[in-house]
Scaffold this motif. Structure first.
Motif, mmCIF file in Angstrom:
data_model
loop_
_atom_site.group_PDB
_atom_site.id
_atom_site.type_symbol
_atom_site.label_atom_id
_atom_site.label_comp_id
_atom_site.label_asym_id
_atom_site.label_seq_id
_atom_site.Cartn_x
_atom_site.Cartn_y
_atom_site.Cartn_z
ATOM 1 N N GLU A 141 20.746 -9.865 -6.139
ATOM 2 C CA GLU A 141 21.892 -9.236 -6.077
ATOM 3 C C GLU A 141 23.479 -10.068 -5.818
ATOM 4 O O GLU A 141 22.911 -11.197 -5.427
ATOM 5 C CB GLU A 141 21.963 -7.862 -4.499
ATOM 6 C CG GLU A 141 21.237 -6.999 -4.839
ATOM 7 C CD GLU A 141 21.410 -5.895 -5.447
ATOM 8 O OE1 GLU A 141 22.833 -6.136 -6.318
ATOM 9 O OE2 GLU A 141 21.149 -4.967 -5.987
ATOM 10 N N PRO A 142 24.177 -9.697 -6.189
ATOM 11 C CA PRO A 142 25.734 -10.298 -5.929
ATOM 12 C C PRO A 142 26.135 -10.758 -4.087
ATOM 13 O O PRO A 142 25.415 -10.193 -3.059
ATOM 14 C CB PRO A 142 26.950 -9.292 -6.134
ATOM 15 C CG PRO A 142 26.276 -8.949 -6.669
ATOM 16 C CD PRO A 142 24.377 -8.497 -6.787
ATOM 17 N N LEU B 256 7.669 -19.313 -9.982
ATOM 18 C CA LEU B 256 8.344 -19.353 -8.736
ATOM 19 C C LEU B 256 9.777 -18.663 -9.528
ATOM 20 O O LEU B 256 10.935 -18.790 -7.973
ATOM 21 C CB LEU B 256 8.391 -20.986 -8.144
ATOM 22 C CG LEU B 256 7.019 -20.725 -7.871
ATOM 23 C CD1 LEU B 256 7.275 -22.552 -7.481
ATOM 24 C CD2 LEU B 256 7.758 -20.923 -6.603
ATOM 25 N N GLY B 257 9.895 -19.280 -10.437
ATOM 26 C CA GLY B 257 11.600 -18.017 -10.958
ATOM 27 C C GLY B 257 11.892 -18.788 -11.230
ATOM 28 O O GLY B 257 12.132 -20.745 -11.502
ATOM 29 N N ARG B 258 13.498 -18.352 -11.103
ATOM 30 C CA ARG B 258 14.729 -18.950 -10.992
ATOM 31 C C ARG B 258 16.418 -18.595 -9.623
ATOM 32 O O ARG B 258 15.981 -17.323 -9.809
ATOM 33 C CB ARG B 258 15.671 -19.228 -12.631
ATOM 34 C CG ARG B 258 15.544 -17.676 -13.165
ATOM 35 C CD ARG B 258 16.104 -18.052 -14.641
ATOM 36 N NE ARG B 258 17.257 -18.575 -14.552
ATOM 37 C CZ ARG B 258 16.902 -20.044 -15.565
ATOM 38 N NH1 ARG B 258 15.876 -20.481 -15.659
ATOM 39 N NH2 ARG B 258 18.082 -20.657 -15.241
ATOM 40 N N THR B 259 17.079 -19.184 -9.895
ATOM 41 C CA THR B 259 18.109 -18.746 -9.004
ATOM 42 C C THR B 259 19.143 -18.739 -9.296
ATOM 43 O O THR B 259 19.816 -19.512 -10.033
ATOM 44 C CB THR B 259 18.005 -19.006 -7.400
ATOM 45 O OG1 THR B 259 18.028 -20.814 -7.694
ATOM 46 C CG2 THR B 259 16.762 -19.161 -6.930
ATOM 47 N N SER B 260 20.311 -17.325 -9.054
ATOM 48 C CA SER B 260 21.664 -17.946 -9.126
ATOM 49 C C SER B 260 22.803 -18.163 -8.219
ATOM 50 O O SER B 260 22.236 -18.877 -7.203
ATOM 51 C CB SER B 260 22.438 -16.641 -10.008
ATOM 52 O OG SER B 260 22.420 -15.351 -8.389
ATOM 53 N N ARG B 261 23.424 -18.376 -8.418
ATOM 54 C CA ARG B 261 24.147 -19.474 -7.657
ATOM 55 C C ARG B 261 24.797 -18.755 -6.661
ATOM 56 O O ARG B 261 25.312 -17.728 -6.216
ATOM 57 C CB ARG B 261 26.020 -19.842 -8.170
ATOM 58 C CG ARG B 261 26.503 -20.234 -7.215
ATOM 59 C CD ARG B 261 28.186 -20.439 -8.450
ATOM 60 N NE ARG B 261 29.226 -21.523 -7.255
ATOM 61 C CZ ARG B 261 29.628 -23.454 -7.479
ATOM 62 N NH1 ARG B 261 27.855 -23.774 -7.919
ATOM 63 N NH2 ARG B 261 30.183 -23.490 -7.188
ATOM 64 N N ASN C 38 18.989 -25.108 -0.290
ATOM 65 C CA ASN C 38 18.681 -23.611 -0.226
ATOM 66 C C ASN C 38 19.617 -23.433 -1.837
ATOM 67 O O ASN C 38 19.613 -22.255 -2.305
ATOM 68 C CB ASN C 38 18.927 -22.751 0.729
ATOM 69 C CG ASN C 38 19.559 -22.586 1.936
ATOM 70 O OD1 ASN C 38 20.401 -23.538 1.357
ATOM 71 N ND2 ASN C 38 19.564 -22.876 3.007
ATOM 72 N N ALA C 39 20.317 -24.517 -1.946
ATOM 73 C CA ALA C 39 21.586 -24.181 -2.755
ATOM 74 C C ALA C 39 21.561 -24.425 -4.105
ATOM 75 O O ALA C 39 22.512 -24.254 -4.832
ATOM 76 C CB ALA C 39 22.959 -25.185 -2.167
ATOM 77 N N MET C 40 20.500 -24.800 -4.290
ATOM 78 C CA MET C 40 20.177 -25.014 -5.721
ATOM 79 C C MET C 40 20.017 -23.776 -6.838
ATOM 80 O O MET C 40 19.694 -23.065 -6.338
ATOM 81 C CB MET C 40 19.184 -25.930 -5.863
ATOM 82 C CG MET C 40 18.912 -27.475 -5.646
ATOM 83 S SD MET C 40 17.556 -28.471 -6.022
ATOM 84 C CE MET C 40 16.539 -27.926 -5.012
ATOM 85 N N VAL C 41 20.878 -24.528 -8.067
ATOM 86 C CA VAL C 41 20.906 -22.798 -9.094
ATOM 87 C C VAL C 41 19.791 -23.173 -9.951
ATOM 88 O O VAL C 41 19.855 -24.665 -10.473
ATOM 89 C CB VAL C 41 22.233 -23.260 -9.346
ATOM 90 C CG1 VAL C 41 22.200 -21.389 -10.358
ATOM 91 C CG2 VAL C 41 23.361 -23.070 -7.871
ATOM 92 N N GLY C 42 18.984 -22.519 -10.758
ATOM 93 C CA GLY C 42 18.905 -22.356 -11.834
ATOM 94 C C GLY C 42 16.840 -22.359 -12.011
ATOM 95 O O GLY C 42 16.568 -21.658 -11.313
#
Length: 900
Positions: free
Chosen positions: A435-436, A781-786, A803-807
């Protein structure tokens, strides 16, 4: 006729009567004594067959639990139902001995094991009250009962007890009897003996106890369950007063001491062993090996002291690195909500078709929540029944403000969690979507939520947390000996006892590639050999499908040197090398690193890491590369000692050549003797009581290991020129960016859909493997947004680590950070050490694009290592030479491509 007797005649008559009575009484006493002796003798003969031999007391072995220590002597754990800390009589404080004697047997040093006065007192009490409330048991009789009999109040048991006590008194001295008693007596909460009781109730050594605490323990033998200060503090306090009163009566203490100790507060609380390092996965691994070696009964009762090969600081560093790494992954993927909503309304998260079990449990319980808030007592009572895991503590949200919340812990302490500790918690939707970012605290949790919190060392404050669903493992070895330096089997042993470091067989992905490249070197390839990095399309007639192994990302460089191909983890190059070596030859070569050939897939997917191995197996394979080609055997137990501290087993590992050379140097005779021996023509042998260790079998050549390690270093440092725009990064570049050392080597690993991620690396004196994945093997393990909040609160260089990594997630993003954090501490005081170059290795200048010899010394060239006789013998021709700096922009972008 009246006869009048004189006074003398009357006295004589009385004397005769008295003598008659005395004779009769004497006869009766003698008859009674003879009868009693006869009865006792008869009873003895009757029960003699049932009496145990007290000879065993001469060699009595108290059931002492096994204790496990780190190599440097820090207690990790103890195993055994009975807690016992044997203490000699000389080591016991005098007040403890006095308290026991005054309470249990004040005439202990005066009677022969049976206190006749006590027996008479008990008999009178029985006649008067009709109850067997006084047992008249001496300390010797209690010892007899504790070793050989039950606590049943029966005449025959009491008679047996007396006979055994008399036997004991003939066999042992009074001091020996008292020492056995003080170490044997049951004192509640699985504590046996006063030494263990001091630890269990007060967390102290005997000599550190106060008089009040000593009296409390001395009062326990009468009824350990009913009188112990944890279960029944009021009864314990009253019993303590009785003990102190008897010490006062016998003159052991003064009235002032009595008053002070009798009025002291009850300070007991349940304590475990004095654990100095909580490492349950390590302890359980060692415990299982001890069971295999000695069996459960002996392992848990013979008092073994087991010393692990693990260094305490390395173990702490590994545990801290793994926990931080799993929290980093978990937090960047979002917050799954509170454990439970106790009152009020939970946060309504966005719709998701992929709710976790934790979310379902939370939402399912919300309908049953109370409408009004709980009392402070109700909250603490509830929290004290809830589990915590590692750094996670259960807490309840008692109020919310705009950008902070107030929580209560099980202790009743209140803490405010600021926005820095909350803002990470955007809602989790799925492994690939979040979520945002939240705007206010009530976007995350509401009043009445049962949550987890943890203390953030970097923020120096409490923060919102959750139990990670992702799993991890870590293992570090000494590559020269095989000694395990650290092991972590998961997030929390108390949540899952499965040791993923030693038991979890997972696909290794690109972690297999260094071993494949090693096989290629055996077949004549060199670090400068050119392999075509181009797509592969192979038609399979049987399935009607084409096998198309792909690079990740799908970037292809065309002709590429072997060194660069491993540094950038080119999948298709690995497949081409497998084909060149041959599948059977490759499997035979992989077996040299300890991988079971029967369990390796016999198809070309092996080149991409479809083999399933444990982190321990992977680390052991990399140890061979690190130590020059020697197959050392991993071990985790350094030595085993008995109760007296005598070594009963000592690890004797086979060593690498370098380690064996160091051992010999350390154990050489003094220089003068060595010179005399050489002058006399004698053979010099090390002077030591230790047997010289054996050399581990060499399974690959030193040159092969050196060259593979060189390629693994490229995976961390990359190559090319920044100024000329030809610089490229290896997949493990984060290690160089943060550690800033030139003696590291490593390899990332990621399987299809990022279900398993790895990083294995080599550093001076260490080789370590990190793995991260879900226990549910179908889960990616998926991916993450900013998440801007995470980026803002991390120091800039650690944004590449935390924990700030993106992608998309991969080995470099997920598994490598734990390795880096471990090495930051493990290498803190270790100087950089460059690898020595083997004698059969030479270095020549080559052209970076063609791998041929070159006379240029600019950015187009580099020095490369070769086994003698394998270096190129042709120079790059003018028409072959290409300056990468002059290539098209598109080609430059390809050369500077992804870091995967």
């Amino acid at each position: 006729m009246i006869i009048v007797l004189s006074r003398s005649q009357t006295g004589t008559k009385r004397k005769q009567t008295l003598v008659k009575y005395i004779k009769t009484l004497t006869v009766l006493l003698l008859t009674g004594t003879l009868l009693a002796v006869g009865i006792i003798a008869g009873l003895y003969q009757y029960i003699k067959p049932d009496l145990p031999s007290v000879e065993v007391l001469k060699e009595v072995r108290l059931q002492t639990p096994m204790k496990i220590y780190t190599q440097d002597g820090q207690l990790i754990s103890q195993f055994g139902v009975k807690r016992r800390i044997p203490v000699t009589l000389e080591q016991m404080p005098q007040e403890m001995i006095q308290a026991i004697l005054a309470t249990e047997d004040s005439r202990f040093y005066d009677h022969p094991g049976i206190d006749i006065i006590g027996v008479f007192r008990a008999a009178v009490n029985l006649l008067v009250t009709g109850e067997k409330s006084q047992g008249a048991s001496t300390i010797t009789m209690q010892l007899a009962r504790n070793f050989f009999l039950s606590r049943e109040k029966a005449w025959m048991r009491k008679i047996k007890e007396m006979f055994i006590a008399w036997h004991i008194e003939q066999l042992l001295t009074k001091d020996e009897i008292l020492e056995l008693y003080l170490n044997k007596i049951e004192l509640g909460h699985r504590a046996f003996g006063v030494g263990a009781a001091a630890q269990v109730y007060y967390g102290k050594n005997l000599n550190d106890l106060s008089l009040a605490q000593i009296a409390t323990i001395a009062g326990l033998p009468k009824a350990p369950s009913a009188l112990n200060p944890i279960s029944n503090p009021a009864a314990s306090k009253e019993r303590r007063r009785v003990v102190l009163g008897r010490m006062l009566t016998t003159g052991f203490i003064t009235d002032a001491q009595f008053q002070q100790a009798a009025n002291a507060e009850v300070s007991a609380a349940k304590h475990g062993a004095e654990i100095q390092l909580d490492a349950p996965y390590l302890a359980d691994w060692i415990y299982s090996q001890m069971l295999e070696r000695y069996g459960k009964e002996d392992a848990e009762t013979k008092g073994y002291r087991v010393y692990a090969s693990v260094n305490a600081e390395h173990q702490r560093a590994a545990q801290k690195a793994v926990l931080r790494n799993l929290h980093d992954y978990d937090e960047r993927h979002g917050y799954r909500g509170p454990v439970k909503q106790l009152w009020g309304q939970p946060v309504m998260a966005g719709d998701s078709s992929e709710k976790t079990s934790e979310q379902e449990a939370t939402s399912g319980s919300s309908a049953q929540t109370a409408s009004t808030s709980w009392t402070r007592q109700a909250i603490t009572d509830y929290l004290q029944q809830q589990p915590g895991y590692g750094p996670l503590e259960p807490a309840v949200v008692v109020s919310t403000q705009e950008r902070q919340i107030t929580v209560m812990r099980a202790s009743g302490d209140i803490h405010v969690i600021s926005w820095d500790g909350l803002a990470w918690a955007r809602s989790f939707i799925s492994d690939t979507e979040q979520e945002p970012e939240p705007e206010v605290a009530t976007d995350i949790v509401t009043q009445g939520a049962h949550i987890f919190i943890r203390f953030n060392d970097e923020l120096e404050q409490w923060q919102l947390a959750q139990l990670p669903e992702v799993s991890g493992a870590f293992i570090a070895l000494n590559p020269d000996t095989g000694a395990v330096e650290a092991v972590v089997g998961g997030y929390s042993f108390y949540h899952s006892q499965f040791n993923r470091a030693t038991q979890a067989e997972r696909q290794v992905g690109s972690n297999i590639k260094p071993f494949i490249y090693s096989a290629a070197l055996e077949e004549g390839y060199t670090l400068a050999s050119i392999v075509n990095d181009a797509p592969i399309n192979q038609w399979d007639r049987s399935s009607g499908l084409a096998w198309r192994p792909k690079n990740s990302p799908e970037v292809y460089d065309g002709p590429i040197r072997l060194r660069k191909a491993l540094g950038r983890s080119k999948n298709v190059v690995s497949v081409r090398l497998l084909r060149a070596v041959g599948l059977d030859n490759l499997i035979e070569h992989l077996a040299k690193f300890g991988f079971n050939p029967e369990e390796l897939p016999r198809n070309e997917s092996l080149a991409l890491g479809s083999a399933s191995l444990t982190p321990l197996e992977v680390a052991s394979g990399f140890a061979i590369i690190a130590n020059g080609g020697y197959a050392v055997e991993p071990y985790v137990i350094d030595r085993i000692e008995d109760e007296q501290g005598e070594i009963v087993w000592q690890a004797n590992p086979k060593l690498s050549e370098a380690a064996l050379s160091r051992w010999i140097e350390l154990h050489q005779p003094n220089p003068e003797q060595s010179q005399d021996s050489m002058d006399a023509g004698a053979t010099i042998v090390p002077e030591s009581s230790e047997a010289m260790p054996e050399l581990a079998p060499q399974v690959i050549s030193e040159a092969n290991a050196f060259l593979v390690k060189q390629m693994m270093q490229t995976a961390i440092y990359g190559g090319g020129s920044w100024n000329k725009g030809t610089y490229w990064q290896g997949t493990g570049w984060r290690a160089n960016n943060i550690l800033r050392r030139d003696d590291l080597a490593g390899k990332t690993g990621t399987t299809n859909d990022a279900k398993d991620t790895w990083f294995s690396g080599i550093a001076p004196g260490l080789v370590a493997t990190s793995w991260v994945g879900f226990d549910d093997m179908s889960r990616s393990l998926g991916r993450t947004s900013r998440n801007q909040y995470l980026i803002n609160k991390n120091p800039k260089k650690y944004n590449w680590l935390g924990n700030a990594m993106v992608g998309g997630e991969d080995g470099a993003r997920v598994a490598q950070p734990a390795w880096i954090r471990f090495m930051q501490q493990a290498l803190e005081d270790v100087p950089e050490a460059q690898s020595s170059v083997p004698d059969d290795i030479i270095s020549v200048r080559i052209d970076r694009l063609t791998g041929k010899l070159t006379q240029r010394s600019d950015h187009t060239a580099r020095f490369e290592y070769f086994i003698k006789g394998t270096a190129p013998d042709q120079y790059v021709e003018r028409d072959e030479f290409v300056d990468p700096f002059q290539q098209t922009e598109q080609q430059q972008e390809t050369d500077n491509g992804s870091i995967f």
